[in-house]
Scaffold this motif. Structure first.
Motif, PDB file in Angstrom:
ATOM      1  N   ALA A 179     -36.156 -17.882 101.519  1.00  0.00           N
ATOM      2  CA  ALA A 179     -35.510 -18.674 100.473  1.00  0.00           C
ATOM      3  C   ALA A 179     -34.962 -19.974 101.068  1.00  0.00           C
ATOM      4  N   ARG A 227     -37.582 -22.701 101.557  1.00  0.00           N
ATOM      5  CA  ARG A 227     -37.928 -23.494 100.369  1.00  0.00           C
ATOM      6  C   ARG A 227     -36.979 -24.685 100.214  1.00  0.00           C
ATOM      7  N   LEU A 272     -29.200 -22.640 102.704  1.00  0.00           N
ATOM      8  CA  LEU A 272     -29.212 -22.492 101.243  1.00  0.00           C
ATOM      9  C   LEU A 272     -28.032 -23.214 100.601  1.00  0.00           C
ATOM     10  N   ARG A 327     -29.702 -20.712  93.098  1.00  0.00           N
ATOM     11  CA  ARG A 327     -30.617 -20.099  94.069  1.00  0.00           C
ATOM     12  C   ARG A 327     -30.046 -18.789  94.612  1.00  0.00           C
ATOM     13  N   ARG A 382     -30.079 -16.002  91.901  1.00  0.00           N
ATOM     14  CA  ARG A 382     -31.416 -15.422  91.718  1.00  0.00           C
ATOM     15  C   ARG A 382     -31.796 -14.544  92.901  1.00  0.00           C
TER      16      ARG A 382
END
Length: 207
Positions: A108, A111, A166, A175, A178
């Motif tokens: 994650a 990304r 993050l 984010r 989720r």
């Protein structure tokens, strides 16, 4: 089991959760009257004890829940509150689960920062460990100790670094929300599957 304290008046009820839970709040607390983090609420539901490390939640998942609870805004934290019921019994026994979840958090973060070589290496390390454990299929005491040492050592370093990345995203709250929802769903599916009786056990019970 102790009865949880009555929540502060004026707060809306949490869908799917019993009345009486403390109000959502950041960080750990000494007493439910001061509020509760997501894992403290899960512990009250599972055992009646007020702790942010209940035995029925996998330690990596519990760490993710505590981290997300502490960094998101109040609205997002309130929306996460119903997850406490599922977190109360989410402890996959499969040894691959821990490194896979850490790898999911790292992926994650990739990304957010796709060109990071460090994140790429950390992701590869997590997934490589999961593959090795999948082949080993052992749950001896030394194996469990090794898993604990990995989580408190390199696994935790991978996890913390990914969370810091993050948090740099402009939509970090969304984010992280989720990510936690997906992690809880996966953990509950795995836990339910592991706890379900096998065909041979069902047959012997019927016989």
């Amino acid at each position: 089991m102790p009865t949880p304290p009555t929540p502060t008046s004026g707060r809306p009820p949490r869908a799917g959760l019993p009345d009486g839970l403390p109000v959502p709040a950041r960080f750990a607390h000494l007493h439910p009257d001061d509020g509760a983090c997501l894992m403290e609420a899960a512990s009250l539901l599972a055992t009646g004890r007020f702790t942010d490390r209940p035995p029925g939640t996998h330690p990596v998942l519990a760490a993710l829940a505590r981290a997300v609870n502490d960094v998101v805004d109040d609205t997002t934290r309130q929306a996460l509150w119903p997850l406490a019921a599922d977190l109360a019994n989410a402890d996959p026994a499969d040894r691959t689960y821990g490194p896979l979840l850490v790898g999911t958090v790292v992926d994650a973060a990739r990304r957010v920062r796709p060109d990071s070589r460090r994140l790429k290496c950390r992701s590869a390390a997590c997934h490589a460990r999961a593959q090795r454990l999948a082949r080993a299929r052992t749950s001896t005491t030394p194996a469990r100790i090794a898993d604990t040492l990995w989580w408190h050592g390199p696994g935790h370093h991978h996890f913390e670094h990914a969370l810091r990345v993050l948090l740099t995203a402009p939509d970090a709250d969304q984010r992280l929300s989720r990510l936690l929802h997906r992690a809880v769903t996966e953990a509950r599916v795995r836990t339910t599957r592991e706890q379900a009786p096998t065909h041979s056990e069902s047959s012997s019970q019927r016989g």
